[in-house]
Motif scaffolding. Structure first.
Motif, short mmCIF file in Angstrom:
data_model
loop_
_atom_site.label_atom_id
_atom_site.label_comp_id
_atom_site.label_asym_id
_atom_site.label_seq_id
_atom_site.Cartn_x
_atom_site.Cartn_y
_atom_site.Cartn_z
N ASP A 10 0.87 -1.21 -0.18
CA ASP A 10 0.08 0.18 0.11
C ASP A 10 0.88 1.33 -0.09
O ASP A 10 0.51 2.19 -0.54
N LYS A 11 1.89 1.32 0.73
CA LYS A 11 2.91 2.41 0.85
C LYS A 11 3.59 2.64 -0.42
O LYS A 11 3.81 3.63 -0.96
N VAL A 12 3.91 1.49 -1.18
CA VAL A 12 4.63 1.44 -2.20
C VAL A 12 3.67 2.07 -3.40
O VAL A 12 3.99 3.10 -4.28
N VAL A 13 2.52 1.67 -3.67
CA VAL A 13 1.58 2.11 -4.39
C VAL A 13 1.06 3.69 -4.47
O VAL A 13 1.24 4.56 -5.33
N GLU A 14 1.09 3.86 -3.10
CA GLU A 14 0.90 5.51 -2.73
C GLU A 14 2.25 6.24 -3.20
O GLU A 14 2.00 7.35 -3.85
N ASN A 22 3.70 5.28 -13.39
CA ASN A 22 2.70 3.97 -13.71
C ASN A 22 3.50 2.67 -13.87
O ASN A 22 2.59 1.71 -14.27
N THR A 23 4.77 2.62 -13.77
CA THR A 23 5.54 1.46 -14.24
C THR A 23 5.40 0.37 -12.88
O THR A 23 5.20 -0.80 -13.32
N LEU A 24 4.97 0.82 -11.85
CA LEU A 24 4.66 -0.31 -10.74
C LEU A 24 3.26 -1.20 -11.33
O LEU A 24 3.40 -2.20 -11.18
N GLN A 25 2.30 -0.22 -11.48
CA GLN A 25 0.96 -0.76 -12.17
C GLN A 25 1.23 -1.62 -13.18
O GLN A 25 0.62 -2.75 -13.46
N GLN A 26 2.05 -1.31 -14.10
CA GLN A 26 2.40 -1.92 -15.32
C GLN A 26 2.84 -3.43 -14.96
O GLN A 26 2.45 -4.41 -15.33
N CYS A 27 3.82 -3.28 -14.05
CA CYS A 27 4.58 -4.51 -13.72
C CYS A 27 3.58 -5.65 -12.85
O CYS A 27 3.55 -6.79 -12.98
N ILE A 28 2.70 -4.99 -12.00
CA ILE A 28 1.56 -5.81 -11.44
C ILE A 28 0.55 -6.49 -12.44
O ILE A 28 0.45 -7.60 -12.23
N GLU A 29 0.35 -5.75 -13.20
CA GLU A 29 -0.62 -6.09 -14.28
C GLU A 29 0.02 -7.25 -15.20
O GLU A 29 -0.59 -8.21 -15.60
N ARG A 30 1.48 -7.15 -15.54
CA ARG A 30 2.12 -8.17 -16.11
C ARG A 30 2.26 -9.54 -15.24
O ARG A 30 1.68 -10.61 -15.93
#
Length: 96
Positions: A10-14, A22-30
């Motif tokens: 949660d802290k890293v997403v924030e 948005n590269t974290l979200q892209q990695c999670i989606e992959r």
């Protein structure tokens, strides 16, 4: 996806949102796509890594066996991931 470090996640997403990355979200989606492509053979476990804002991950079978293991590493400034990169990059990337 099983997140074994919800508070850290949660802290890293924030943090990612706060810097407009948005590269974290892209990695999670992959990784979620890897899970989907396995047709139920694997579930991704995400856990805290030693590097700031980074994660480790592992593919796990229902009986506990392990598939691919790697990391979703944050390449910040300075880069504390200790991963070798061939080009200059700022953000999150998957390493196996």
């Amino acid at each position: 996806m099983i997140i074994k470090c919800q508070e850290h996640y949660d802290k890293v997403v924030e943090y990612a949102k706060s810097i407009g990355d948005n590269t974290l979200q892209q990695c999670i989606e992959r990784l979620q796509q890897w899970e989907k492509n396995s047709n139920g053979k694997y579930e991704i476990e995400l856990y805290r890594d030693f590097a700031p804002h980074s994660f480790g991950f592992a593919e796990r079978t229902p009986d506990g066996r392990t598939g691919v293991v790697g990391g979703v590493l944050y390449h910040g400034r300075p880069d504390e991931s200790y991963a070798v990169m061939l080009n200059s990059f700022h953000g999150w990337s998957i390493h196996t």
